[in-house]
Scaffold this motif. Structure first.
Motif, PDB file in Angstrom:
ATOM      1  N   GLY A 401       0.796  -1.035   0.073  1.00 21.92           N
ATOM      2  CA  GLY A 401       0.016  -0.010  -0.117  1.00 21.92           C
ATOM      3  C   GLY A 401       0.832   1.349  -0.016  1.00 21.92           C
ATOM      4  O   GLY A 401       0.454   2.231  -0.381  1.00 21.92           O
ATOM      5  N   LEU A 402       1.995   1.439   0.562  1.00 21.50           N
ATOM      6  CA  LEU A 402       2.798   2.527   0.561  1.00 21.50           C
ATOM      7  C   LEU A 402       3.125   3.224  -0.592  1.00 21.50           C
ATOM      8  O   LEU A 402       2.900   4.351  -0.901  1.00 21.50           O
ATOM      9  CB  LEU A 402       4.055   2.400   1.357  1.00 21.50           C
ATOM     10  N   TRP A 403       3.530   2.259  -1.672  1.00 23.30           N
ATOM     11  CA  TRP A 403       4.164   2.744  -2.809  1.00 23.30           C
ATOM     12  C   TRP A 403       2.752   3.476  -3.563  1.00 23.30           C
ATOM     13  O   TRP A 403       2.996   4.477  -4.212  1.00 23.30           O
ATOM     14  CB  TRP A 403       4.702   1.653  -3.559  1.00 23.30           C
ATOM     15  N   THR A 404       1.523   2.944  -3.720  1.00 27.90           N
ATOM     16  CA  THR A 404       0.625   3.335  -4.355  1.00 27.90           C
ATOM     17  C   THR A 404       0.328   4.611  -3.594  1.00 27.90           C
ATOM     18  O   THR A 404      -0.209   5.569  -4.215  1.00 27.90           O
ATOM     19  CB  THR A 404      -0.463   2.313  -4.411  1.00 27.90           C
ATOM     20  N   ARG A 405      -0.034   4.575  -2.410  1.00 29.24           N
ATOM     21  CA  ARG A 405      -0.404   5.930  -1.821  1.00 29.24           C
ATOM     22  C   ARG A 405       0.613   7.277  -2.044  1.00 29.24           C
ATOM     23  O   ARG A 405       0.491   8.077  -2.332  1.00 29.24           O
ATOM     24  CB  ARG A 405      -0.259   5.773  -0.257  1.00 29.24           C
ATOM     25  N   ILE A 406       2.163   6.886  -2.160  1.00 33.89           N
ATOM     26  CA  ILE A 406       2.850   7.767  -2.651  1.00 33.89           C
ATOM     27  C   ILE A 406       2.708   8.339  -3.732  1.00 33.89           C
ATOM     28  O   ILE A 406       2.815   9.557  -4.088  1.00 33.89           O
ATOM     29  CB  ILE A 406       4.473   7.309  -2.317  1.00 33.89           C
ATOM     30  N   VAL A 407       2.299   7.600  -5.093  1.00 33.15           N
ATOM     31  CA  VAL A 407       2.192   7.971  -6.437  1.00 33.15           C
ATOM     32  C   VAL A 407       0.939   8.683  -6.338  1.00 33.15           C
ATOM     33  O   VAL A 407       0.722   9.596  -7.018  1.00 33.15           O
ATOM     34  CB  VAL A 407       2.054   6.649  -7.325  1.00 33.15           C
ATOM     35  N   SER A 408       0.042   8.266  -5.637  1.00 36.61           N
ATOM     36  CA  SER A 408      -1.317   9.234  -5.658  1.00 36.61           C
ATOM     37  C   SER A 408      -1.120  10.493  -4.826  1.00 36.61           C
ATOM     38  O   SER A 408      -1.344  11.480  -5.464  1.00 36.61           O
ATOM     39  CB  SER A 408      -2.273   8.438  -4.917  1.00 36.61           C
ATOM     40  N   ASP A 409      -0.237  10.489  -3.960  1.00 38.63           N
ATOM     41  CA  ASP A 409      -0.081  11.835  -3.291  1.00 38.63           C
ATOM     42  C   ASP A 409       0.911  12.628  -4.087  1.00 38.63           C
ATOM     43  O   ASP A 409       0.610  13.948  -4.323  1.00 38.63           O
ATOM     44  CB  ASP A 409       0.496  11.716  -1.937  1.00 38.63           C
ATOM     45  N   VAL A 410       1.882  11.997  -4.847  1.00 38.15           N
ATOM     46  CA  VAL A 410       2.579  12.991  -5.712  1.00 38.15           C
ATOM     47  C   VAL A 410       1.980  13.443  -7.133  1.00 38.15           C
ATOM     48  O   VAL A 410       2.265  14.525  -7.414  1.00 38.15           O
ATOM     49  CB  VAL A 410       4.040  12.269  -6.082  1.00 38.15           C
ATOM     50  N   ARG A 448     -11.400  -3.782  -5.680  1.00 33.26           N
ATOM     51  CA  ARG A 448     -11.492  -3.809  -4.361  1.00 33.26           C
ATOM     52  C   ARG A 448     -10.971  -2.750  -3.366  1.00 33.26           C
ATOM     53  O   ARG A 448     -11.133  -2.791  -2.277  1.00 33.26           O
ATOM     54  CB  ARG A 448     -10.420  -5.396  -3.998  1.00 33.26           C
ATOM     55  N   ALA A 449     -10.226  -1.644  -4.011  1.00 33.53           N
ATOM     56  CA  ALA A 449      -9.755  -0.830  -3.262  1.00 33.53           C
ATOM     57  C   ALA A 449      -9.694   0.338  -4.289  1.00 33.53           C
ATOM     58  O   ALA A 449      -9.381   0.177  -5.245  1.00 33.53           O
ATOM     59  CB  ALA A 449      -8.521  -1.219  -2.502  1.00 33.53           C
ATOM     60  N   ARG A 450      -9.723   1.712  -3.374  1.00 33.81           N
ATOM     61  CA  ARG A 450      -9.393   2.806  -4.371  1.00 33.81           C
ATOM     62  C   ARG A 450      -8.524   3.704  -3.569  1.00 33.81           C
ATOM     63  O   ARG A 450      -8.554   3.932  -2.245  1.00 33.81           O
ATOM     64  CB  ARG A 450     -10.559   3.513  -4.404  1.00 33.81           C
ATOM     65  N   VAL A 451      -7.488   4.027  -4.045  1.00 37.52           N
ATOM     66  CA  VAL A 451      -6.171   4.823  -3.451  1.00 37.52           C
ATOM     67  C   VAL A 451      -6.485   6.272  -3.633  1.00 37.52           C
ATOM     68  O   VAL A 451      -6.230   6.701  -4.963  1.00 37.52           O
ATOM     69  CB  VAL A 451      -4.834   4.573  -3.526  1.00 37.52           C
ATOM     70  N   GLU A 452      -6.845   6.949  -2.570  1.00 41.82           N
ATOM     71  CA  GLU A 452      -6.985   8.791  -3.100  1.00 41.82           C
ATOM     72  C   GLU A 452      -5.902   9.391  -2.509  1.00 41.82           C
ATOM     73  O   GLU A 452      -5.272   9.148  -1.530  1.00 41.82           O
ATOM     74  CB  GLU A 452      -8.075   8.933  -2.198  1.00 41.82           C
ATOM     75  N   PRO A 453      -5.375  10.530  -3.231  1.00 44.55           N
ATOM     76  CA  PRO A 453      -4.370  11.554  -2.692  1.00 44.55           C
ATOM     77  C   PRO A 453      -4.929  12.135  -1.286  1.00 44.55           C
ATOM     78  O   PRO A 453      -5.821  12.455  -1.180  1.00 44.55           O
ATOM     79  CB  PRO A 453      -4.093  12.376  -4.019  1.00 44.55           C
TER      80      PRO A 453
END
Length: 497
Positions: A401-410, A448-453
């Protein structure tokens, strides 16, 4: 119905056994290493692809109902040259991470015309292109070139060994610049004859079309039933996109793997020098694509330097480091860079290092560097006219999860994560299922999930992105000089018979 999908990747080969409803029955992996005989050269023996397929099929075939169809995919575009009897004549030259053909790129661009290549092929000549690498073999290994009769990539090589059919998919061909006309969607024989006059170019098929049926010899080797259909495969990133349903206009797939790949499905052909315009994996579709030469390769490299700690431990340390990696900024150009800078001599940079920085800071900086590279590519796509409506993440890097969260945040982009993130081998299985049924990828593999910035991080990452854009031109000349020094120290390549 049970289908087998196999993907030949940069760091491993993966197999997956899938039931008719998309349920993964079993998986298997065969790690391997590519060869790097000299700076800029990245190769692999094609015979290993077959050996690993046989091993994967043997392990998986007995873990469910009898296999009814086979699908394959693989890294690409690659240049595996074979002789009259289909014997590999030299190790396969891999995709853009192999940067040997810079002289041939310059020569062909001067001969054919830069704009003419872009208009006909959809992409410029680059270290991703097949034609310059064939020309490199002709220049440096003329005896190999004289004996070469067929051109393979991992998926087409497996199809040949499984069925006897010599075919290549349209998408892989469209990355074989300048041999393929992306408007006519056929080989462009005037340029193909100029570069590879003795090669028999393979007939073209679309991914998922039945290429042939499993021969008795292949059945005996693999344990699979003779006579089952084997479908035409494609490049792994496009198979990844199929595995998560990212093939509608406006979809953007982010592939988190050894390299980072981005594929935007577009309504019409978009020509932009910084990116790759190709035909899609399905008939009637087109893609605008970008790729980073390293992503997971960097984190794997750091992990080895750190003594191989567990991934969860490193992710936890990177999480603790926090946004900005406590003042570190990395350029992820550790094997040159593909898009949008198209610089095979670009080099990795870690800026801001102090004796106070930790493993977690370095690991966080690597994850952020790939995210900044994604943002750079997305910006180039939008500038070219791409309409990005939905982002779907896939690949091993989505775990944790961390890598995808970082990509969404950036990037400021939300990402869908599907239930199955196995990737290209699952996409190959989906294509195989189409030969014996009518599968629906959204039913097979729901979201199954959605990663939001996190909007609170936007300002900080906007500032870091501006520094990222400044870092490459500020260090480019030094990186180029160091690349030249390393090549000079290695001497010329040894000729092959």
């Amino acid at each position: 119905m049970t289908v087998l999908g196999v993907d030949i990747g940069t760091s491993s080969s993966k197999g997956v056994l899938v039931d008719e409803d998309g349920t993964v029955r079993a998986t298997a992996v065969r790690p391997h290493r590519v060869d790097r005989p000299r700076p800029g050269h990245v190769e692999m023996d094609a015979r290993v692809w077959w050996e690993e397929f046989v091993s994967l099929a043997g392990e998986l075939a007995g873990q469910g109902a009898p296999v009814t169809a086979v699908g394959v995919s693989g890294m690409g575009p690659c240049v595996a040259l074979a002789g009259e009897a289909d014997e590999p004549l030299r190790p396969a030259i891999l995709y853009e991470i192999d940067t040997r053909a810079t002289d041939q790129i310059a020569r062909l661009e001067a001969e054919l015309g830069r704009d003419a290549v872009l208009r006909r092929c959809g992409s410029l000549l680059s270290t991703q292109a097949v034609g310059p690498k064939i020309a490199w073999v002709a220049d440096h290994e003329p005896r190999v070139a004289e004996r070469a009769r067929r051109l393979y990539m991992p998926s087409s090589y497996l199809v040949r060994r499984l069925t006897g059919a010599y075919v290549l998919d349209h998408h892989s061909a469209s990355q074989s610049v300048p041999l393929y006309d992306s408007v006519a969607q056929d080989w462009y024989r005037p340029w193909a004859r100029r570069i590879a006059p003795d090669l028999e170019l393979p007939p073209l098929r679309w991914p998922g079309e039945t290429a042939g049926h499993l021969t008795g010899e292949a059945a005996a080797a693999t344990g699979l039933p003779a006579g089952i259909p084997v479908v035409t495969g494609t490049v792994d990133a496009w198979s990844e996109a199929l595995s998560v349903g990212a093939q509608r206009t406006g979809d953007l797939m982010l592939m988190y793997g050894s390299t980072m790949f981005l594929i935007n499905t577009v309504a019409e052909r978009l020509l932009v020098p910084e990116l790759w315009s190709t035909v899609g994996a399905l008939p009637g579709t087109r893609s605008l694509a970008g790729g980073m030469a390293t992503s997971g390769m960097i984190t794997d490299w750091l992990r080895q330097l750190f003594g191989d700690p567990a991934h969860p431990e490193l992710l936890a340390r990177a999480e603790s480091s926090g946004p900005g990696a406590r003042g570190l900024l990395m350029l992820p150009y550790f094997a040159g860079e593909r898009t949008p800078v198209a610089d095979p001599d670009a080099r990795g940079v870690i800026a801001g290092l102090t004796v106070e920085h930790t493993r977690g800071d370095l690991y966080r900086a690597a994850l952020e560097a790939t995210a900044l590279g994604v943002r750079h590519n997305v910006g180039a796509m939008r500038a070219a006219g791409a309409d990005i409506r939905r982002v779907v993440a896939v690949g091993g890097g989505t775990r944790g999860g961390l890598w995808t969260r970082i990509v969404s945040d950036v990037t400021g982009l939300a990402q869908e994560v599907r239930a199955v993130t196995v990737g290209a081998s699952y996409g190959a299985a989906f294509l195989a299922a189409g030969a014996v049924g009518d599968p629906d990828i959204d039913a097979w593999n729901p979201v199954r999930a959605r990663v939001e910035p996190d909007p609170g991080l936007r300002t900080a990452y906007d500032e870091l992105y501006e520094l990222y854009l400044d870092l490459y031109p500020a260090t480019r000349d030094i990186g180029h000089a160091l690349a030249r020094r390393r090549r000079a120290a290695s001497g010329p390549p040894e000729p092959r018979d």
